[in-house]
Write a protein that holds these residues in place. Structure first.
Motif, PDB file in Angstrom:
ATOM      1  N   ALA A 175       5.612  -9.772  -5.654  1.00 58.55           N
ATOM      2  CA  ALA A 175       5.527  -8.310  -5.572  1.00 58.55           C
ATOM      3  C   ALA A 175       6.112  -7.669  -6.830  1.00 58.55           C
ATOM      4  O   ALA A 175       5.553  -6.700  -7.362  1.00 58.55           O
ATOM      5  CB  ALA A 175       6.253  -7.811  -4.328  1.00 58.55           C
ATOM      6  N   LEU A 176       7.204  -8.205  -7.320  1.00 60.42           N
ATOM      7  CA  LEU A 176       7.812  -7.685  -8.544  1.00 60.42           C
ATOM      8  C   LEU A 176       6.898  -7.922  -9.744  1.00 60.42           C
ATOM      9  O   LEU A 176       6.800  -7.075 -10.633  1.00 60.42           O
ATOM     10  CB  LEU A 176       9.182  -8.330  -8.770  1.00 60.42           C
ATOM     11  N   GLY A 203       4.433  -5.132  -9.590  1.00 61.95           N
ATOM     12  CA  GLY A 203       5.062  -3.877 -10.000  1.00 61.95           C
ATOM     13  C   GLY A 203       5.264  -3.796 -11.502  1.00 61.95           C
ATOM     14  O   GLY A 203       4.982  -2.761 -12.126  1.00 61.95           O
ATOM     15  N   ALA A 253       5.887   3.536 -11.313  1.00 52.18           N
ATOM     16  CA  ALA A 253       4.902   2.442 -11.271  1.00 52.18           C
ATOM     17  C   ALA A 253       5.562   1.138 -10.838  1.00 52.18           C
ATOM     18  O   ALA A 253       5.006   0.411 -10.006  1.00 52.18           O
ATOM     19  CB  ALA A 253       4.241   2.276 -12.639  1.00 52.18           C
ATOM     20  N   LEU A 254       6.724   0.833 -11.381  1.00 54.24           N
ATOM     21  CA  LEU A 254       7.428  -0.399 -11.017  1.00 54.24           C
ATOM     22  C   LEU A 254       7.779  -0.418  -9.530  1.00 54.24           C
ATOM     23  O   LEU A 254       7.485  -1.396  -8.824  1.00 54.24           O
ATOM     24  CB  LEU A 254       8.693  -0.552 -11.865  1.00 54.24           C
ATOM     25  N   LEU A 255       8.392   0.657  -9.064  1.00 56.94           N
ATOM     26  CA  LEU A 255       8.823   0.694  -7.662  1.00 56.94           C
ATOM     27  C   LEU A 255       7.640   0.754  -6.698  1.00 56.94           C
ATOM     28  O   LEU A 255       7.585  -0.003  -5.723  1.00 56.94           O
ATOM     29  CB  LEU A 255       9.754   1.887  -7.430  1.00 56.94           C
ATOM     30  N   THR A 256       6.695   1.633  -6.965  1.00 64.40           N
ATOM     31  CA  THR A 256       5.530   1.779  -6.085  1.00 64.40           C
ATOM     32  C   THR A 256       4.702   0.504  -6.056  1.00 64.40           C
ATOM     33  O   THR A 256       4.308   0.030  -4.988  1.00 64.40           O
ATOM     34  CB  THR A 256       4.666   2.972  -6.533  1.00 64.40           C
ATOM     35  N   GLY A 257       4.428  -0.042  -7.243  1.00 63.74           N
ATOM     36  CA  GLY A 257       3.644  -1.276  -7.312  1.00 63.74           C
ATOM     37  C   GLY A 257       4.308  -2.424  -6.578  1.00 63.74           C
ATOM     38  O   GLY A 257       3.654  -3.172  -5.843  1.00 63.74           O
ATOM     39  N   SER A 258       5.616  -2.554  -6.749  1.00 65.06           N
ATOM     40  CA  SER A 258       6.348  -3.638  -6.084  1.00 65.06           C
ATOM     41  C   SER A 258       6.354  -3.461  -4.567  1.00 65.06           C
ATOM     42  O   SER A 258       6.115  -4.423  -3.822  1.00 65.06           O
ATOM     43  CB  SER A 258       7.791  -3.703  -6.603  1.00 65.06           C
ATOM     44  N   ARG A 302       4.479  -5.837  -1.925  1.00 68.99           N
ATOM     45  CA  ARG A 302       5.275  -6.518  -0.893  1.00 68.99           C
ATOM     46  C   ARG A 302       4.737  -6.181   0.495  1.00 68.99           C
ATOM     47  O   ARG A 302       4.668  -7.047   1.372  1.00 68.99           O
ATOM     48  CB  ARG A 302       6.745  -6.124  -1.006  1.00 68.99           C
ATOM     49  N   MET A 340       3.536  -1.283 -14.197  1.00 69.65           N
ATOM     50  CA  MET A 340       4.360  -0.522 -15.136  1.00 69.65           C
ATOM     51  C   MET A 340       3.856  -0.711 -16.570  1.00 69.65           C
ATOM     52  O   MET A 340       3.694   0.256 -17.316  1.00 69.65           O
ATOM     53  CB  MET A 340       5.824  -0.956 -15.038  1.00 69.65           C
ATOM     54  N   TRP A 379       9.191 -11.362  -2.661  1.00 67.23           N
ATOM     55  CA  TRP A 379       9.565 -10.350  -3.638  1.00 67.23           C
ATOM     56  C   TRP A 379       9.191 -10.741  -5.057  1.00 67.23           C
ATOM     57  O   TRP A 379       8.900  -9.884  -5.883  1.00 67.23           O
ATOM     58  CB  TRP A 379      11.054 -10.020  -3.540  1.00 67.23           C
TER      59      TRP A 379
END
Length: 147
Positions: free
Chosen positions: A31-32, A35, A6-11, A15, A39, A28
């Motif tokens: 975007a973070l 993410g 979730a963190l990686l995909t969402g970020s 982005r 998460m 970023w």
């Protein structure tokens, strides 16, 4: 692994949307934030999903009182933090509070790994994997908190 995904995909998705012209996600840091919010939405909802809740209650260290209440409170805090991350005015304090919350909840992960508990029919994440993930999650929250 769902929180990491979730963190990686969402970020990355946020982005990408920023790169194609959505100014609010252009960078970023925003975007973070997205993410992390995704998460914490995933992990917060797990506190209330019947299939996951029992396992989360079992993860609470035996020395702590009223595990079900603790799981409910931490779930509410995670969901509130996810909402706070989405608002630029509250993102920094929300991220700082979530970093602290993750640190405070880590003993439950430690306890569950030491007791070799099952969560959703699968063993909890071993400490050798969980600790680096926790460091990544806290670092991501702190990166949002400091901007």
């Amino acid at each position: 692994m769902a929180p990491l995904v979730a963190l990686l995909t969402g970020s990355l998705l946020a982005r990408s949307v920023g790169l194609v012209g959505v100014d609010a996600l252009d960078g970023w840091w925003p975007a973070l934030r997205v993410g992390l919010a995704l998460m914490f939405l995933v992990t917060g909802l797990a506190h209330f999903a019947r299939a996951r809740r029992q396992g989360l209650v079992a993860m609470v260290p035996p020395a702590l009182p009223n595990p079900a209440l603790l799981v409910t409170v931490t779930g509410v805090l995670e969901l509130a933090g996810a909402a706070g991350l989405l608002l630029p005015a509250t993102a920094r304090p929300a991220a700082a509070c979530l970093a602290l919350l993750m640190l405070l909840m880590f003993p439950a992960n430690y306890s569950a790994a030491r007791r070799r508990l099952q969560l959703g029919g699968r063993p909890v994440t071993p400490l050798a994997v969980r600790l680096p993930l926790q460091v990544l999650f806290v670092a991501a929250a702190l990166a949002v908190a400091v901007g």
